[in-house]
Design an enzyme around this catalytic site. Sequence first.
Site, PDB file in Angstrom:
ATOM      1  N   LYS A 222     -12.265  14.441 -25.560  1.00 33.27           N
ATOM      2  CA  LYS A 222     -12.312  15.382 -26.686  1.00 33.27           C
ATOM      3  C   LYS A 222     -10.936  15.821 -27.148  1.00 33.27           C
ATOM      4  O   LYS A 222     -10.746  16.123 -28.328  1.00 33.27           O
ATOM      5  CB  LYS A 222     -13.166  16.580 -26.312  1.00 33.27           C
ATOM      6  CG  LYS A 222     -14.625  16.164 -26.187  1.00 33.27           C
ATOM      7  CD  LYS A 222     -15.529  17.334 -25.902  1.00 33.27           C
ATOM      8  CE  LYS A 222     -16.951  16.811 -25.771  1.00 33.27           C
ATOM      9  NZ  LYS A 222     -17.905  17.842 -25.477  1.00 33.27           N
TER      10      LYS A 222
ATOM     11  N   GLU B   8     -17.583  16.554 -31.632  1.00 31.42           N
ATOM     12  CA  GLU B   8     -17.226  15.380 -30.824  1.00 31.42           C
ATOM     13  C   GLU B   8     -17.669  14.124 -31.550  1.00 31.42           C
ATOM     14  O   GLU B   8     -18.368  14.191 -32.566  1.00 31.42           O
ATOM     15  CB  GLU B   8     -17.896  15.451 -29.446  1.00 31.42           C
ATOM     16  CG  GLU B   8     -19.411  15.391 -29.491  1.00 31.42           C
ATOM     17  CD  GLU B   8     -20.042  15.296 -28.102  1.00 31.42           C
ATOM     18  OE1 GLU B   8     -19.337  14.939 -27.150  1.00 31.42           O
ATOM     19  OE2 GLU B   8     -21.251  15.568 -27.997  1.00 31.42           O
TER      20      GLU B   8
ATOM     21  N   ARG C  88     -21.878   5.475 -29.724  1.00 28.80           N
ATOM     22  CA  ARG C  88     -23.053   4.644 -29.442  1.00 28.80           C
ATOM     23  C   ARG C  88     -24.022   4.780 -30.610  1.00 28.80           C
ATOM     24  O   ARG C  88     -23.811   5.596 -31.508  1.00 28.80           O
ATOM     25  CB  ARG C  88     -23.751   5.170 -28.194  1.00 28.80           C
ATOM     26  CG  ARG C  88     -24.135   6.634 -28.369  1.00 28.80           C
ATOM     27  CD  ARG C  88     -25.093   7.156 -27.325  1.00 28.80           C
ATOM     28  NE  ARG C  88     -25.679   8.417 -27.757  1.00 28.80           N
ATOM     29  CZ  ARG C  88     -25.179   9.614 -27.534  1.00 28.80           C
ATOM     30  NH1 ARG C  88     -24.064   9.744 -26.852  1.00 28.80           N
ATOM     31  NH2 ARG C  88     -25.790  10.693 -27.985  1.00 28.80           N
TER      32      ARG C  88
ATOM     33  N   VAL D 243     -30.196   8.294 -30.716  1.00 28.64           N
ATOM     34  CA  VAL D 243     -31.655   8.393 -30.750  1.00 28.64           C
ATOM     35  C   VAL D 243     -32.141   8.558 -32.197  1.00 28.64           C
ATOM     36  O   VAL D 243     -33.075   7.902 -32.636  1.00 28.64           O
ATOM     37  CB  VAL D 243     -32.116   9.610 -29.907  1.00 28.64           C
ATOM     38  CG1 VAL D 243     -33.604   9.868 -30.095  1.00 28.64           C
ATOM     39  CG2 VAL D 243     -31.780   9.415 -28.439  1.00 28.64           C
TER      40      VAL D 243
END
Length: 449
Positions: free
Chosen positions: A116, A288, A292, A295
């Site tokens: 971060k 952040e 990836r 969901v």
Amino acid sequence: MFKRILIANRGEIALRVIRACRELGISTVCVHSTADADGPWLEWADERVCIGPGPSAESYLRIDRIIAAAECTNADAIHPGYGFLAENAEFATVCRDCEIAFIGPSPEAMALLGDKVSCKRMARKAGTPVFPGTEGAIEDPEEARTVAAEIGYPVIVKAAAGGGGRGMRVVEDEASLMEAIESAAQEASAAFGNGSVYIEKYLAKARHFEVQTIGDGRGDAIHLFERDCTSQRRHQKLVEEAPAPGVDPEKRAAVCESASRLIAAAKYGGAATVEFLMDDKQDFYMLEVNTRVQVEHPVTEMITGVDIVKEQIRVAAGNPLSVRQDQISVNGHAIECRINAEDPDRNFMPQAGLIETFDPPGGLGVRLDTHARSGYRIPPNYDSMIGKLIVHAPTRDEAISRMLEALRQFRIGPMKTSIGLHRRLLDRPEFRTFDFDIKWVEHWLAEQD
Ligand code: ADP
């Protein structure tokens, strides 16, 4: 293009990746644990390899076993899905060393944006709005005190390597600052092996706004607009929608563009989400970057028509993105409800066991991403999410009505699920008028107890 992709994941996301691969003419290998031997998604894979027992530490998190499975089956790429090893830079490095393509960013880009502190530094340079706070990790307690006084209390102490809300402390006044820094650092070092912490402004009332981006790994990136994920419980998203309701078009364009600039600057390849909090003046602050596929990616697919998983695969194979920014526009409104096998009346206790009834909804603009069906036994080892119900309609109001009807027609039993909770939530006037912040759902749930 790849010939064979190994999917290092399970459940609905494994099925989602299988579908994308089939459409691209790529064969698939699914690895699975013994607890997932009857996983319905495995029927649709071209090959399957058992890599260990139920606990994920012995199967889905075992880099050595996954690589061995890829080598035995001649897979030329690995798709990590989300969770498990998806944001593990060591896994991405091992894939590269073994000359297997990792469908995701380079380990360098992942590490740069996954930390971060370095991510925030890079965001400042790219003109992505960040929270005011310390420049980097706290080295000197005096500096921490000065910065906190400058930005004003409350502030939040956060871990550079943070995840899952660990190593995070809200600090109300200077008297409790030092203790918070120490305890956050200790927690972070125990959880992540990295005790670096930093300070930023704490927003008491905020909405969660995130921008879907895709980079080509060579310095170009596009964004697919944003999602709103303000409905959360314990930092877990319950409902996601796109586009975010009621945001000023100019502010929205500026923040979306700033997110793709950050991804381009990091020479990032693949799908990434830049998460922000938005305050009541519609000012944005980056939280952040998730390196990836997420969901909630389907809501973005529904409003833009872009298949995010196929783009991930194309980019990882070294191909350019199939769409340009000026070809992407928003069409209608999409909402996703996460269908979890858990009991909202008993503190959301996960529900494992045999699904006897599974009657899914359907109709215009209704999409169900799930690996579940009747006769499927939910193993106790993994996440309780058994599917995602997504609707798409011309307007937000129509999308809510469509979702309510789809939820009404969705029957799963005998275990308890989150379906009833979603029906009550979407029916609330606060939800209809979008008058709530990230803490509201939790307050509303507490009031019902
Ligand atoms: P993690 O990676 O541990 O999940 P995040 O940075 O994503 O940490 O933050 C998790 C949650 O904590 C956010 O969704 C938000 O609810 C809260 N949070 C984090 N930073 C702030 C902040 N500066 N102000 C208010 N809430 C915050």
